[in-house]
Design a protein around this motif. Structure first.
Motif, short mmCIF file in Angstrom:
data_model
loop_
_atom_site.label_atom_id
_atom_site.label_comp_id
_atom_site.label_asym_id
_atom_site.label_seq_id
_atom_site.Cartn_x
_atom_site.Cartn_y
_atom_site.Cartn_z
N UNK A 1 0.77 -1.23 0.00
CA UNK A 1 0.00 0.00 0.00
C UNK A 1 0.80 1.28 0.00
N UNK A 2 2.13 1.19 0.05
CA UNK A 2 2.96 2.38 0.01
C UNK A 2 3.01 2.95 -1.42
N UNK A 3 3.31 4.24 -1.56
CA UNK A 3 3.47 4.78 -2.92
C UNK A 3 4.72 4.23 -3.58
N UNK A 4 4.64 4.05 -4.88
CA UNK A 4 5.76 3.51 -5.64
C UNK A 4 6.85 4.57 -5.78
N UNK A 5 8.06 4.23 -5.34
CA UNK A 5 9.20 5.12 -5.45
C UNK A 5 10.37 4.35 -6.06
N UNK A 6 11.35 5.07 -6.59
CA UNK A 6 12.55 4.42 -7.09
C UNK A 6 13.25 3.71 -5.93
N UNK A 7 13.68 2.46 -6.17
CA UNK A 7 14.32 1.67 -5.13
C UNK A 7 15.69 1.19 -5.60
N UNK A 8 16.68 1.30 -4.70
CA UNK A 8 17.99 0.74 -4.99
C UNK A 8 18.00 -0.77 -4.78
N UNK A 9 17.18 -1.22 -3.84
CA UNK A 9 17.18 -2.64 -3.50
C UNK A 9 16.54 -3.46 -4.62
N UNK A 10 17.15 -4.62 -4.90
CA UNK A 10 16.65 -5.50 -5.95
C UNK A 10 16.20 -6.82 -5.33
N UNK B 1 6.19 3.02 14.10
CA UNK B 1 4.88 2.41 13.87
C UNK B 1 3.95 3.41 13.20
N UNK B 2 3.31 3.00 12.11
CA UNK B 2 2.36 3.86 11.41
C UNK B 2 0.97 3.27 11.53
N UNK B 3 -0.08 4.12 11.52
CA UNK B 3 -1.44 3.62 11.77
C UNK B 3 -2.05 2.85 10.62
N UNK B 4 -1.67 3.19 9.38
CA UNK B 4 -2.23 2.52 8.21
C UNK B 4 -1.10 2.22 7.23
N UNK B 5 -1.26 1.20 6.39
CA UNK B 5 -0.20 0.86 5.45
C UNK B 5 -0.01 1.89 4.34
N UNK B 6 -0.94 2.84 4.21
CA UNK B 6 -0.80 3.89 3.20
C UNK B 6 0.02 5.07 3.71
N UNK B 7 0.24 5.13 5.02
CA UNK B 7 1.04 6.21 5.62
C UNK B 7 2.50 6.02 5.19
N UNK B 8 3.03 6.96 4.43
CA UNK B 8 4.34 6.74 3.81
C UNK B 8 5.45 6.59 4.84
N UNK B 9 6.27 5.57 4.64
CA UNK B 9 7.37 5.23 5.54
C UNK B 9 8.69 5.60 4.88
N UNK B 10 9.59 6.12 5.68
CA UNK B 10 10.96 6.36 5.22
C UNK B 10 11.89 5.77 6.28
N UNK B 11 12.88 5.02 5.85
CA UNK B 11 13.80 4.39 6.81
C UNK B 11 13.34 2.99 7.16
N UNK B 12 12.74 2.85 8.35
CA UNK B 12 12.25 1.55 8.80
C UNK B 12 10.94 1.77 9.52
N UNK B 13 9.88 1.16 9.05
CA UNK B 13 8.57 1.33 9.67
C UNK B 13 7.82 0.03 9.73
#
Length: 344
Positions: free
Chosen positions: A209-218, A319-331
């Protein structure tokens, strides 16, 4: 026609488990790096065998698939074992060492040079794959993201785990196509029906449910929504950033001599957190592959510094309340639902 070499199948699976310290506690890791082509060779063989049994895959027919690398390694081994040439659709970010290895294996590579504006590299690869299928009559596309035989390939891994450990309370699983988590959960819950499942995704991945962003991880996360993800299986989800995964990989290597890629680092981070949070629980995770394709990225200071990955990282998830709440780092979030709203 490629001559089958079925003896190669003996190189898949039968991997060990090891206890890994996490503070004053510990967790158990299944070391799929001990299998020559890594974890996804199990899925590759399962998908090809099932297709052949249905008549969808003719003897000697070519296999064509989109991959960020790991499934490609599995398909190479499965193709040589079962007698099929392999065509892989990859992208410009595939590591040079892995390109060289695929070349040595005699694999035809189709390289996509521009990411899709919506679906990123994955959608760009799938678009190219569709073009190639039209030009390769009889070629079989396993479709790892939506093929239920992907998950079926992990039944043997689950049975190995049942024979290797006495108890599992928490399964921590990295999520890409969704196959290995769905396959393991299906079997492990027959013995441990109260098994908690924690999914590990990448920051910037759409899966949960997070927004699609460019990712370094493969190999971890996705810009599309794989149907193999069994959302109802999960009790919570964690998103791990690239810097956190790099730090976790390096800590694991320094402490144990075990090393792996993005999925291994992210899984180790969350498994360690789960074990320390509840020292009485027995936590299991899977390390999907070894370190060799990541020596110029995760384990290279120059590359990591250039990508801003040697900065201080989170020591616990936000900890975020909903899976749509954008996470940065570790959530993390304890509410898990299908972003498409069509699968419970």
């Amino acid at each position: 026609m490629t001559a089958p070499q079925p003896a190669l199948l003996e190189l898949i699976g039968h991997t060990p488990v090891v206890r890994v310290a996490a503070g004053t506690s510990w967790y158990t890791a299944k070391l799929e790096s001990a299998s020559i082509a890594g974890m996804k060779a199990r899925a590759a063989v399962s998908m090809l065998r099932a297709a052949a049994a249905r008549g969808d895959l003719a003897p000697g027919a070519p296999i064509i698939e989109s991959t960020s690398g790991t499934l490609g390694m599995g398909l190479v081994l499965a193709g040589k074992a079962l007698g099929h040439p392999v065509v892989l659709v990859v992208d410009d970010e595939l590591e040079p060492d892995l390109r060289a290895l695929f070349s040595a294996y005699g694999v035809r590579l189709e390289v996509v040079t521009e990411a899709h504006p919506v679906g990123g590299w994955q959608q760009a690869r799938l678009d190219r794959l569709a073009e190639l299928r039209a030009a390769l009559p009889g070629a079989y596309w396993p479709d790892q993201y939506d093929n239920p035989d992907n998950a079926g390939g992990y039944r043997a891994m689950a049975e190995e785990i049942l024979a290797q450990v006495d108890r599992v309370d928490v399964l921590v699983a990295s999520i890409g196509s969704g196959g290995h988590c769905a396959g393991l959960t299906r079997v492990l819950r027959t013995r441990w029906p109260d098994l908690r499942v924690i999914g590990v995704d990448a920051v910037g991945s759409r899966i949960f449910g997070q927004p699609d962003r460019r990712r370094l991880m493969r190999g971890l996360g996705s810009s599309i929504l794989p149907r193999n993800v069994a959302y109802r299986d999960f009790d919570e989800v964690h998103w791990v950033g690239a810097a956190e995964a790099v730090a976790a990989c390096r800590r694991l290597a320094a402490a144990t001599g075990l090393a792996g890629g993005w999925s291994t680092g992210a899984a180790a981070l969350v498994a360690g957190w789960a074990a320390e949070r509840d020292p009485g629980s027995r936590v299991l995770t899977v390390f999907p592959d070894g370190p060799h394709r990541y020596l110029r990225t995760i384990y290279d200071d120059t590359w990591c510094r250039a990508n801003g990955l040697l900065t201080p990282t989170a020591t616990a998830p936000a900890t975020v309340p909903t899976p749509e709440h954008e996470v940065r780092g570790w959530g993390r979030c304890t509410l898990v639902r299908d972003p498409a709203g069509v699968r419970a």
